[in-house]
Design a protein around this motif. Structure first.
Motif, PDB file in Angstrom:
ATOM      1  N   GLY A 187      -7.377   0.374   7.707  1.00  0.00           N
ATOM      2  CA  GLY A 187      -6.832   1.716   7.618  1.00  0.00           C
ATOM      3  C   GLY A 187      -7.574   2.631   8.577  1.00  0.00           C
ATOM      4  O   GLY A 187      -8.618   2.287   9.125  1.00  0.00           O
ATOM      5  N   PRO A 204       1.948  10.859   3.368  1.00  0.00           N
ATOM      6  CA  PRO A 204       1.979  10.800   1.905  1.00  0.00           C
ATOM      7  C   PRO A 204       3.378  10.455   1.397  1.00  0.00           C
ATOM      8  O   PRO A 204       4.384  10.961   1.900  1.00  0.00           O
ATOM      9  N   ASN A 254       0.374   5.572   0.350  1.00  0.00           N
ATOM     10  CA  ASN A 254      -0.494   6.710   0.605  1.00  0.00           C
ATOM     11  C   ASN A 254      -0.129   7.836  -0.357  1.00  0.00           C
ATOM     12  O   ASN A 254       0.974   8.375  -0.296  1.00  0.00           O
ATOM     13  N   SER A 282      -7.327  11.080   2.376  1.00  0.00           N
ATOM     14  CA  SER A 282      -6.160  10.515   1.715  1.00  0.00           C
ATOM     15  C   SER A 282      -6.612   9.408   0.771  1.00  0.00           C
ATOM     16  O   SER A 282      -7.650   8.774   0.988  1.00  0.00           O
ATOM     17  N   THR A 294      -2.362  12.444   5.877  1.00  0.00           N
ATOM     18  CA  THR A 294      -1.745  11.291   6.514  1.00  0.00           C
ATOM     19  C   THR A 294      -2.829  10.271   6.853  1.00  0.00           C
ATOM     20  O   THR A 294      -3.984  10.616   7.089  1.00  0.00           O
ATOM     21  N   ARG A 295      -2.455   8.985   6.879  1.00  0.00           N
ATOM     22  CA  ARG A 295      -3.370   7.937   7.298  1.00  0.00           C
ATOM     23  C   ARG A 295      -2.622   6.992   8.241  1.00  0.00           C
ATOM     24  O   ARG A 295      -1.431   7.162   8.487  1.00  0.00           O
ATOM     25  N   GLY A 298       4.440   3.999   2.720  1.00  0.00           N
ATOM     26  CA  GLY A 298       3.552   2.865   2.559  1.00  0.00           C
ATOM     27  C   GLY A 298       3.951   1.710   3.445  1.00  0.00           C
ATOM     28  O   GLY A 298       4.780   1.847   4.352  1.00  0.00           O
ATOM     29  N   THR A 321      -8.082   7.182   9.423  1.00  0.00           N
ATOM     30  CA  THR A 321      -7.702   8.593   9.296  1.00  0.00           C
ATOM     31  C   THR A 321      -8.127   9.367  10.547  1.00  0.00           C
ATOM     32  O   THR A 321      -8.309  10.573  10.500  1.00  0.00           O
ATOM     33  N   CYS A 327       0.848  -1.198   0.000  1.00  0.00           N
ATOM     34  CA  CYS A 327       0.000   0.000   0.000  1.00  0.00           C
ATOM     35  C   CYS A 327       0.876   1.237   0.000  1.00  0.00           C
ATOM     36  O   CYS A 327       1.888   1.286   0.709  1.00  0.00           O
ATOM     37  N   ALA A 358      -5.248   5.854  -1.036  1.00  0.00           N
ATOM     38  CA  ALA A 358      -4.247   4.796  -0.985  1.00  0.00           C
ATOM     39  C   ALA A 358      -4.402   3.890  -2.195  1.00  0.00           C
ATOM     40  O   ALA A 358      -5.519   3.637  -2.658  1.00  0.00           O
TER      41      ALA A 358
END
Length: 238
Positions: free
Chosen positions: A211, A196, A141, A220, A146-147, A199, A213, A139, A222
């Protein structure tokens, strides 16, 4: 603890990782009934926990979590072709997912849109005996926000061994995770910050995950791939 995160700098892992317990969704319209969620509040990762997360000589590469960054060089012609240099010519691009800000978890049930909470993937349709051999998910981003990656500390095979006398007869499923938590068995969930351009590679067929946030003011997007990735195929963040 089954969760193993590759790292050479414990301080870097501690800086981007937190931990809490879990709870079951109850009467929350945006979630499936019984979905497993982080309970909060989040606690800073301790040095002791960071040490326990470090892989051992016996940790199989297929079960390892790696935090990675985008490789240097020009952008690929397409997302489908992005993974060509990474060691698996049969890797599959699963697509992209746009996540709104401030979501405790992000994955929806495609049938009705309700979120499913922590879950295990079943792309490879694996039995208990082979669940640990599945492809790992890559994955990245792509921002703008941000996540987080959420990961349980126990894998689904360990959970099934706790629940059932003959786990080898089962095909491990998210329902087993929900049963385990409903039985008040111990489980922790880790929250790992993914900015960002950053991954992860993770065994999402094996480890309960999702995931998030939560606490983030921006959405975000992905992108995801499945493959048999070589360890250290991408530059490590930590």
């Amino acid at each position: 603890m089954n969760l193993a995160i590759a790292h050479t700098n414990p301080a870097a892992l501690i800086e981007r990782c937190e931990v809490t317990g879990v709870r079951l969704a109850n009467g929350e319209p945006e979630y499936e009934s019984g979905a497993v969620l982080p309970a909060g509040p989040w606690q800073r990762l301790t040095s002791e926990l960071a040490t326990r997360l470090k892989p051992t000589a016996h940790t199989a590469g297929k079960t390892l979590v790696e935090l990675v960054r985008l490789p240097d060089g020009p952008a690929p012609a397409s997302l489908a072709a992005f993974t060509a240099p990474l060691g698996d010519p049969d890797a599959v691009h699963l697509g992209q997912a746009a996540s709104p800000p401030k979501a405790l978890t992000t994955t929806p049930n495609y049938r009705d849109g309700r979120r499913i909470g922590l879950h295990v993937d079943n792309w490879d349709k694996l039995s208990y005996a082979t669940k640990h051999t599945g492809r790992r998910r890559l994955c990245f981003n792509f921002g703008p926000g941000t996540r987080y990656l959420l990961l349980a500390d126990l894998d689904i095979r360990t959970i099934c061994r706790t629940l059932y006398r003959n786990p080898e007869r089962r095909c491990p499923h998210t329902d087993d995770l929900r049963t385990y938590v409903a039985d008040r068995q111990p489980l922790q969930v880790f929250r790992i910050r993914i900015a960002p351009g950053e991954g992860y590679i993770a065994p999402t067929e094996l480890l309960p995950h999702d995931g998030s946030t939560e606490d983030q003011p921006e959405p975000s997007t992905a992108a995801f791939w499945l493959g048999h990735w070589l360890r250290t195929a991408l530059p490590s963040l930590i």
